[in-house]
Design an enzyme around this catalytic site. Structure first.
Site, PDB file in Angstrom:
ATOM      1  NE  ARG A  59      70.373 -70.329 -41.770  1.00  7.90           N
ATOM      2  CZ  ARG A  59      70.843 -69.116 -42.033  1.00  7.90           C
ATOM      3  NH1 ARG A  59      70.104 -68.249 -42.686  1.00  7.90           N
ATOM      4  NH2 ARG A  59      72.059 -68.764 -41.662  1.00  7.90           N
ATOM      5  CB  ILE A  85      72.476 -69.288 -37.341  1.00  8.32           C
ATOM      6  CG1 ILE A  85      71.948 -70.602 -37.934  1.00  8.32           C
ATOM      7  CG2 ILE A  85      72.054 -68.131 -38.214  1.00  8.32           C
ATOM      8  CD1 ILE A  85      70.398 -70.655 -38.025  1.00  8.32           C
ATOM      9  CB  SER A  86      76.689 -72.187 -40.004  1.00  9.90           C
ATOM     10  OG  SER A  86      77.447 -72.465 -38.859  1.00  9.90           O
ATOM     11  CD  GLN A  87      77.708 -69.304 -46.769  1.00 10.97           C
ATOM     12  OE1 GLN A  87      78.815 -69.504 -46.251  1.00 10.97           O
ATOM     13  NE2 GLN A  87      77.545 -69.046 -48.037  1.00 10.97           N
ATOM     14  N   PRO A  88      73.783 -71.320 -44.644  1.00 16.62           N
ATOM     15  CG  PRO A  88      71.542 -70.861 -45.084  1.00 16.62           C
ATOM     16  CD  PRO A  88      72.850 -70.202 -44.780  1.00 16.62           C
TER      17      PRO A  88
END
Ligand SMILES: C[S@@+](CC[C@H](N)C(=O)[O-])C[C@H]1O[C@@H](n2cnc3c(N)ncnc32)[C@H](O)[C@@H]1O
Length: 242
Positions: A59, A85-88
């Site tokens: 990431r 960027i989206s939350q994992p």
């Protein structure tokens, strides 16, 4: 599936010579391992292929230099142009419910940094991803190429109407929230295919629609907060029945 998970763990931890004890991960690898264990697996994501993909995709390579030290915190991070960027955890749970098998053809709407597309690229056969902001699409394309994701194709444009030339898809994942489910995306699903998306404006819910021979079966999951889907989604009529 168990075998591929063991293989991934072996590759990650590595061995310097036959018989040596496995080296523990260090640096970003160690942070990623902890992130997957504590914020993804412990919160209920179980699919071993999804967990292996989350352990593998770097990431930190998808965020701006200034954000790298935060790359393995379980939260969205700014990637420029007002986007994130989206939350994992969200990437993992959406990917798990989309059920991406090794032969799947997948469409993603909202490429952002390309991180989610890389996770999908680890799991599926071919990934098609559309980003409405041209500079983000270009940057994601460069990152994915540099990291060797040859099975991911990036297009700059409005994803509301999907990617008709490549339809139908086994799974479609949308990472920006439209006010209503876009009909063109439903039309581009195979029978048995899954459409996973946040829907709503002020209040959004994550939904999974599965196409059946008779129509669609819908499972609401939980409340979420995504950036809005821009472009045509903002013009489409809304209301009961749609
Ligand atoms: C939460 S971010 C995506 C995060 C991405 N999955 C990642 O891993 O970095 C949502 C993205 O959707 C994009 N977007 C919004 N509306 C869109 C549309 N109509 N078509 C394509 N992309 C759109 C935004 O520009 C933004 O980059």
């Amino acid at each position: 599936m168990r075998a591929s998970c063991v293989l991934a763990a072996t590759l990650l931890w590595g061995c310097s010579r036959a018989g040596d004890a496995p080296r523990p991960p260090s640096g970003f690898d160690a942070l990623r391992e902890v992130m997957v264990r504590d914020t993804i697996a412990d919160r209920g994501v179980q699919d071993p292929r999804v967990l292996a993909a989350m352990r593998k995709v770097p990431r930190h390579e998808f965020v701006p230099e200034a954000q790298r030290r935060h790359a393995y915190e379980d939260r969205p991070l700014p990637i420029g142009h007002g986007q994130t960027i989206s939350q994992p955890y969200m990437v993992a749970i959406m990917t798990e419910v989309a059920e991406i098998g090794p032969d799947c053809k997948v469409l993603e709407i909202g490429t952002g940094s390309g991180y989610g597309a890389a996770v999908l690229g680890e799991l599926g056969k071919d990934v098609f991803t559309i980003e409405i902001l041209e500079p983000l699409a270009a940057e994601a394309k460069r990152t994915l190429k540099r990291l060797g994701y040859g099975n991911v194709r990036v297009r700059a444009g409005d994803g509301y109407r999907g990617w008709p030339e490549e339809a139908p898809f086994d799974a479609i994942i949308v990472t920006a929230a439209p006010p209503e489910v876009p009909e063109p995306l439903k039309d581009q699903l195979k029978v048995g295919g899954r459409l996973v998306l946040p829907v709503g404006t002020r209040t959004q819910h994550l939904r999974v629609l599965t196409r059946t021979p008779e129509g669609f079966v819908e499972h609401p999951l939980f409340e979420v907060r995504f950036v809005p889907m821009t472009g045509e989604a903002q013009d489409a009529p809304t209301g009961p029945g749609r």
